[in-house]
Design an enzyme around this catalytic site. Structure first.
Site, short mmCIF file in Angstrom:
data_model
loop_
_atom_site.label_atom_id
_atom_site.label_comp_id
_atom_site.label_asym_id
_atom_site.label_seq_id
_atom_site.Cartn_x
_atom_site.Cartn_y
_atom_site.Cartn_z
N SER A 37 0.80 -1.23 0.00
CA SER A 37 0.00 0.00 0.00
C SER A 37 0.83 1.28 0.00
O SER A 37 0.32 2.34 -0.31
CB SER A 37 -0.97 0.02 1.18
OG SER A 37 -0.30 0.27 2.39
N LYS A 82 0.45 4.63 6.75
CA LYS A 82 -0.02 5.47 5.65
C LYS A 82 0.65 6.83 5.75
O LYS A 82 1.29 7.17 6.74
CB LYS A 82 -1.55 5.67 5.69
CG LYS A 82 -2.37 4.40 5.73
CD LYS A 82 -2.33 3.62 4.45
CE LYS A 82 -3.15 2.33 4.58
NZ LYS A 82 -2.76 1.33 3.64
#
Length: 172
Positions: A37, A82
């Site tokens: 990701s 993230k």
């Protein structure tokens, strides 16, 4: 082996263990990357050092990479990593593959590819941030489960230390 030597050795080991626990709990911690990701910035198997204390004094900035406990809306039992894209009080939207902050396009040289889907504008609540993976089309992030409460943040990535040929200090 004398009793004095044994006591000193045990005391040294106990002090080392206590210091290690204090550092890992409150100051810094090593983590590894389990998914794609955050490509191209972070690859599967990369090892990071995260700051768990100093960032709280300095605050977070757009672009910081954070490790956090997933909020209940994410329905994830694992910690995630993230990039902070939107800060408290800002308006964020995605249109035609471009992220807009307060109606201004965001320069994102770090992303793998532009997001394929739009995201309707929201205002980020106080004490929350909006996070997204750099691999926008392969990231389960704030676009799907909402803004991230600041209290869920465990730490900020400060150093990619393994593999050795890719060592990188993240901006401060």
């Amino acid at each position: 082996m004398s009793k004095k030597f044994l006591r000193e050795w045990v005391a040294t080991v106990v002090i080392a263990l206590v210091l290690s626990l204090v550092v890992r709990t409150y100051i810094a911690e090593a983590r590894w990357i389990p998914s794609e990701s955050m490509l191209p910035t972070l690859k599967v198997g990369d090892h990071l050092l995260i700051d768990k204390a100093y960032y709280k004094l300095r605050g977070l900035e757009r672009g910081d990479i954070v490790v956090f406990q997933a909020p209940p809306t994410a329905q994830e039992d694992k910690d995630l990593i993230k990039r902070v894209i939107g800060l408290p009080g800002e308006k964020i939207a995605i249109k035609d593959g471009i992220v807009y902050i307060n109606d201004q396009p965001l320069d994102e040289s770090y992303i793998f590819e532009k997001p394929h889907s739009d995201f309707n504008a929201i205002i980020i609540p106080e004490d929350k941030v909006f996070v997204m993976g750099d691999n926008r089309n392969n990231s389960y992030d704030s676009r799907y489960w909402g803004t991230l409460p600041m209290e869920n943040i465990i730490g900020k990535a400060i150093l990619l230390y393994y593999p050795f040929e890719h060592i990188e200090v993240f901006h401060d």
